[in-house]
Write an enzyme that holds these catalytic residues in place. Structure first.
Site, short mmCIF file in Angstrom:
data_model
loop_
_atom_site.label_atom_id
_atom_site.label_comp_id
_atom_site.label_asym_id
_atom_site.label_seq_id
_atom_site.Cartn_x
_atom_site.Cartn_y
_atom_site.Cartn_z
N SER A 161 -8.11 -3.75 -1.96
CA SER A 161 -7.42 -3.41 -0.73
C SER A 161 -6.68 -2.08 -0.89
O SER A 161 -7.32 -1.06 -1.15
CB SER A 161 -6.47 -4.56 -0.35
N ASP A 369 5.74 15.52 7.56
CA ASP A 369 5.27 16.44 6.53
C ASP A 369 4.76 15.69 5.29
O ASP A 369 4.89 16.15 4.16
CB ASP A 369 6.38 17.42 6.13
N HIS A 422 -11.56 -10.31 3.55
CA HIS A 422 -10.76 -9.37 2.76
C HIS A 422 -10.33 -9.95 1.41
O HIS A 422 -10.12 -9.20 0.46
CB HIS A 422 -9.52 -8.96 3.57
#
Length: 445
Positions: A161, A369, A422
């Site tokens: 994952s 940023d 998953h």
């Protein structure tokens, strides 16, 4: 020993065929110089913990001769596994490797970051600035210093994952430290915006809801009944936080699993119990739901989750904004749907473990940023053998996004399968690990 790191082993144990050693590394908080390169210079230090795992089928001397495999856990914000014996993928791996189970910085025993420790940094702005050093780039820089401190040759890494996201960062910025890479359910997008992730994720979660309610049609009424009850009757979780409809929707985390999806049915089947004032949610149900919806054990998941997609732009509560395009997930819908991995701003209003961190979360969501997490040119020129399992119906890491990422990494081999979701490695980890290892070894020949 590389500059900027200290290493000590504090304890060793042996039980049920498992041999362990507890490693503590002191590493710089900020690894990066002004030009963005890795740096081990003088800096504020944090502790990173990792547990060495090996099989007692090898003598101690034999185990010391085995190559290292670094396991990168899912998350963000998840500590390394705490195994009590060798099973699943670890049983397969321990035949050939010493496993290093890393507590990624900020988790477990690695200078934890939570509502108790973060105020030691100062105000919300100082806390947010501190957490900017807790993404995949810093985790990879930790790993490289640790590898060198252990005296390891280029090692094998296994990313599950979010650990797969970290593996892609590793391939981008420190491929010289890698012998081979295995990834399961972890080929995330290489570029933004995060909105693309959630548009795909909401669609897959909606389809998984339909599949679930087709399998357990009686649970459609059960979910609606619980939601209606929560709108009219205050119910409280063990930590004193109120269970709202939107928090209840978070039990959809079960939908991402192979075997866990059936556990959702068992959760729902005895939700109610009679009381003097009529039907109420049972203590058993509330206790189980608490374990699913509280972030007390992994606050970094909520704080840092969307930042894993941030590269040069703010995420600005991406999932919350994209939700406007999917009104069927509204907690006010007549027939609510259960949700997946999404993180919303109200988490920091309703979860007592997160309330003190609300301002920090807002600053992280607005941060515009964020540095880059991947080097696309390096990935396109990659020479490290890589094999990845892509789960066709994965609701957490979208299949189409995964395949696009795979195509951007030179030599990456994909095994796509619809047999797992998953949490595939929890279902048949031994076979999955063996298959991926065989793929990279064949490619290296």
């Amino acid at each position: 020993m590389p500059e900027g790191i200290r290493h000590e082993v504090r304890a060793r144990h042996e039980f049920r065929g498992l041999r362990t050693a507890e490693h503590y590394f002191t590493v710089p908080l900020d690894h990066f110089s002004a030009d963005g390169g890795f740096s081990g210079g003088e800096a504020e230090a944090i502790t990173v913990f990792a547990r060495e795992l090996s099989s007692t089928t090898h003598t101690e001397e034999e185990a010391r001769q085995l190559p290292w495999l670094l396991y990168l856990q899912g998350g963000p914000g998840g500590r390394g596994n705490r195994p009590t014996s060798l099973g699943g993928w670890m049983k397969a791996a321990a035949r050939q490797f010493r496993i290093l189970m890393l507590d990624q910085r900020g988790t477990g025993l690695s200078t934890p970051a939570d509502r108790t420790t973060l105020p030691l940094r100062g105000d919300s702005a100082a806390q947010a600035a501190y957490l900017a050093h807790f993404r995949a780039d810093s985790i990879v820089a930790d790993a490289e210093l640790i590898r060198e401190a252990l005296g390891s040759a280029p090692w094998t890494i296994y990313g599950q994952s979010y650990g797969g996201f970290c593996a892609l960062t590793y391939l981008s910025f420190a491929p010289e430290g890698l012998r081979e890479v295995l990834i399961t359910g972890g080929l995330g997008p290489l570029s933004g915006p995060a909105d693309n992730v959630y548009k795909a994720t909401f669609a897959r979660v909606e389809a998984r809801n339909a599949e679930y309610f087709s399998r357990y049609p009686e649970d459609r009424a059960a979910v609606d009944r619980i939601a209606a009850h929560l709108r009219e009757t205050p119910e409280y979780l063990p930590d004193g936080g109120r269970l709202t409809v939107e928090r209840f929707q978070m039990v959809g985390s079960f939908l991402g699993g192979n075997t866990r999806v059936d556990a959702l049915h068992y959760l729902l089947e005895d939700a109610f119990t009679p009381g003097p004032e009529g039907q109420r949610l049972s203590d058993s149900f509330l206790e189980q739901v608490y374990g699913l919806v509280s972030r007390a054990q992994n606050p970094l998941y909520a704080l840092m989750h969307e930042s894993i997609y941030g590269q040069g732009q703010a995420t600005s509560w991406s999932a919350w904004r994209v939700l406007d395009d999917f009104p069927q997930f509204s907690p006010n819908a007549d027939r609510i749907l259960l949700t997946g991995e999404m993180v919303y701003p109200w988490y920091f209003e309703q979860d007592p473990a997160l309330v003190p961190l609300r301002d920090v979360a807002e600053l992280l969501a607005a941060k515009d940023d964020w540095g880059r997490l991947y080097d696309l040119e390096q990935l396109a020129a990659n020479e490290v053998p890589v094999a990845a399992a892509v789960y066709t119906e994965d609701i957490y890491v979208d299949r189409d996004i995964s395949l696009a990422t795979a195509a951007s990494v030179r030599g990456l081999q994909v095994w796509e399968t619809a047999d797992f979701h998953h949490d595939g490695i929890a279902d048949d980890g031994e076979a999955i690990f063996g298959r991926l290892l065989g793929m990279v070894r064949l490619a290296a020949e």
